[in-house]
Design a protein around this motif. Structure first.
Motif, mmCIF file in Angstrom:
data_model
loop_
_atom_site.group_PDB
_atom_site.id
_atom_site.type_symbol
_atom_site.label_atom_id
_atom_site.label_comp_id
_atom_site.label_asym_id
_atom_site.label_seq_id
_atom_site.Cartn_x
_atom_site.Cartn_y
_atom_site.Cartn_z
ATOM 1 N N GLY A 1 -8.949 0.233 3.408
ATOM 2 C CA GLY A 1 -7.689 -0.434 2.642
ATOM 3 C C GLY A 1 -6.665 -0.419 3.908
ATOM 4 O O GLY A 1 -5.909 -1.524 4.262
ATOM 5 N N GLU A 2 -6.810 0.301 5.063
ATOM 6 C CA GLU A 2 -6.028 0.205 6.165
ATOM 7 C C GLU A 2 -6.790 1.341 7.222
ATOM 8 O O GLU A 2 -7.364 2.276 6.762
ATOM 9 C CB GLU A 2 -4.556 0.887 5.924
ATOM 10 N N VAL B 1 -3.501 4.255 -1.129
ATOM 11 C CA VAL B 1 -4.738 4.584 -0.129
ATOM 12 C C VAL B 1 -4.836 5.996 0.059
ATOM 13 O O VAL B 1 -3.597 6.566 0.512
ATOM 14 C CB VAL B 1 -4.463 3.728 1.226
ATOM 15 N N THR C 1 -1.591 -1.179 -4.128
ATOM 16 C CA THR C 1 -2.895 -0.369 -4.098
ATOM 17 C C THR C 1 -2.490 1.024 -3.465
ATOM 18 O O THR C 1 -1.668 1.220 -2.347
ATOM 19 C CB THR C 1 -3.693 -1.049 -3.000
ATOM 20 N N ARG D 1 0.719 -1.272 0.074
ATOM 21 C CA ARG D 1 -0.049 0.025 0.032
ATOM 22 C C ARG D 1 0.765 1.214 0.002
ATOM 23 O O ARG D 1 1.904 1.405 0.755
ATOM 24 C CB ARG D 1 -0.949 -0.183 1.441
ATOM 25 N N ARG E 1 -7.908 2.867 -2.080
ATOM 26 C CA ARG E 1 -8.802 2.626 -1.048
ATOM 27 C C ARG E 1 -8.631 3.765 0.003
ATOM 28 O O ARG E 1 -7.831 4.655 -0.084
ATOM 29 C CB ARG E 1 -8.407 1.090 -0.503
#
Length: 248
Positions: free
Chosen positions: A189-190, A128, A126, A80, A162
């Motif tokens: 995503g986190e 974020v 990804t 990420r 995300r």
């Protein structure tokens, strides 16, 4: 933000030895091969070096340095890459502060994020988008509120973009954390945590993270929760408090 009296590679090693993933900020100031050699598993890092989501020059810089970040991410295998509404300078202050954004800014921001998501997808990673707070840490940051970052991520609707839902920032800016977690869940995503005030480990301030953790378990969240916090005292004790707050 932990073991700050030690070199960065030793900080990474200490956190890894405790069984935690590791997150870093600006990768360009780090010896990435040395960090990879620690054997640590990395969770996220900054996904750009300069730029913003809306201006022509800012978009170009953001996309160019995002490409650099994706290449750097390969060295420590970071899944990420973190973004903000604009580039942040010393002390977390926006390089170009903005007091408001227009409808056109929203459209351009979404288009920029869609391009970033496509870059991430091609690299198998990804991006974020993190919410921030305006009142204490990041005044003048556009798209800072959790409501704003969620709206952008939801609007772009791309699997490689995300939300990095930072509950410390959200508590300062908006509150109502449990309702926010429920609404944002499909796009998260986190999650990042610290307590308020002070930005130290859970249990040092006003947020009852055990209640947040119970809701996350109820919702079936199995993603990463990161402690982006200073230690109020002993860093080992801070890690213990973080683990206890989210223990099953």
């Amino acid at each position: 933000m932990l073991f700050t009296d030690l070199p960065i590679a030793e900080r990474v090693r200490r956190i890894h030895e405790r069984g935690f993933l590791v997150e870093i900020w600006d990768w360009s100031t780090k010896d990435l091969p040395a960090l990879a050699a620690t054997g640590a598993e990395f969770s996220s890092m900054t996904g750009y070096l300069r730029g913003d989501l809306t201006s022509d020059a800012g978009r170009a810089a953001l996309l160019a340095t995002a490409r650099e970040s994706l290449r750097a991410a390969e060295i420590i295998d970071v899944p990420r890459l973190n973004l903000h509404g604009t580039g942040l300078g010393e002390g977390g202050i926006p390089v170009i502060p903005r007091e408001s954004v227009s409808g056109e800014d929203w459209i351009r921001a979404a288009a920029t994020l869609r391009e970033l998501a496509d870059l991430g997808a091609a690299a198998g990673r990804t991006f974020v988008l993190e919410n921030l707070n305006l009142a204490v840490d990041h005044p003048g940051t556009p798209f800072a509120r959790a409501a704003d970052t969620l709206a952008l991520v939801r609007g772009v609707d791309h699997p490689s973009l995300r939300l990095n839902l930072d509950l410390y920032h959200a508590q300062i800016g908006e509150g109502n954390l449990i309702a926010l977690v429920r609404e944002a869940l499909p796009w998260i995503g986190e999650i990042q945590v610290a307590d308020v005030p002070g930005r130290c480990e859970p249990g040092t301030g006003e947020i009852r993270y055990e209640a947040v953790a119970a809701v996350l378990r109820e919702l079936g969240y199995t993603g990463v929760i990161g402690m982006e916090a200073w230690a109020s005292g002993d860093p080992e004790a801070a890690l213990d408090a973080f683990a206890a707050a989210f223990a099953d």
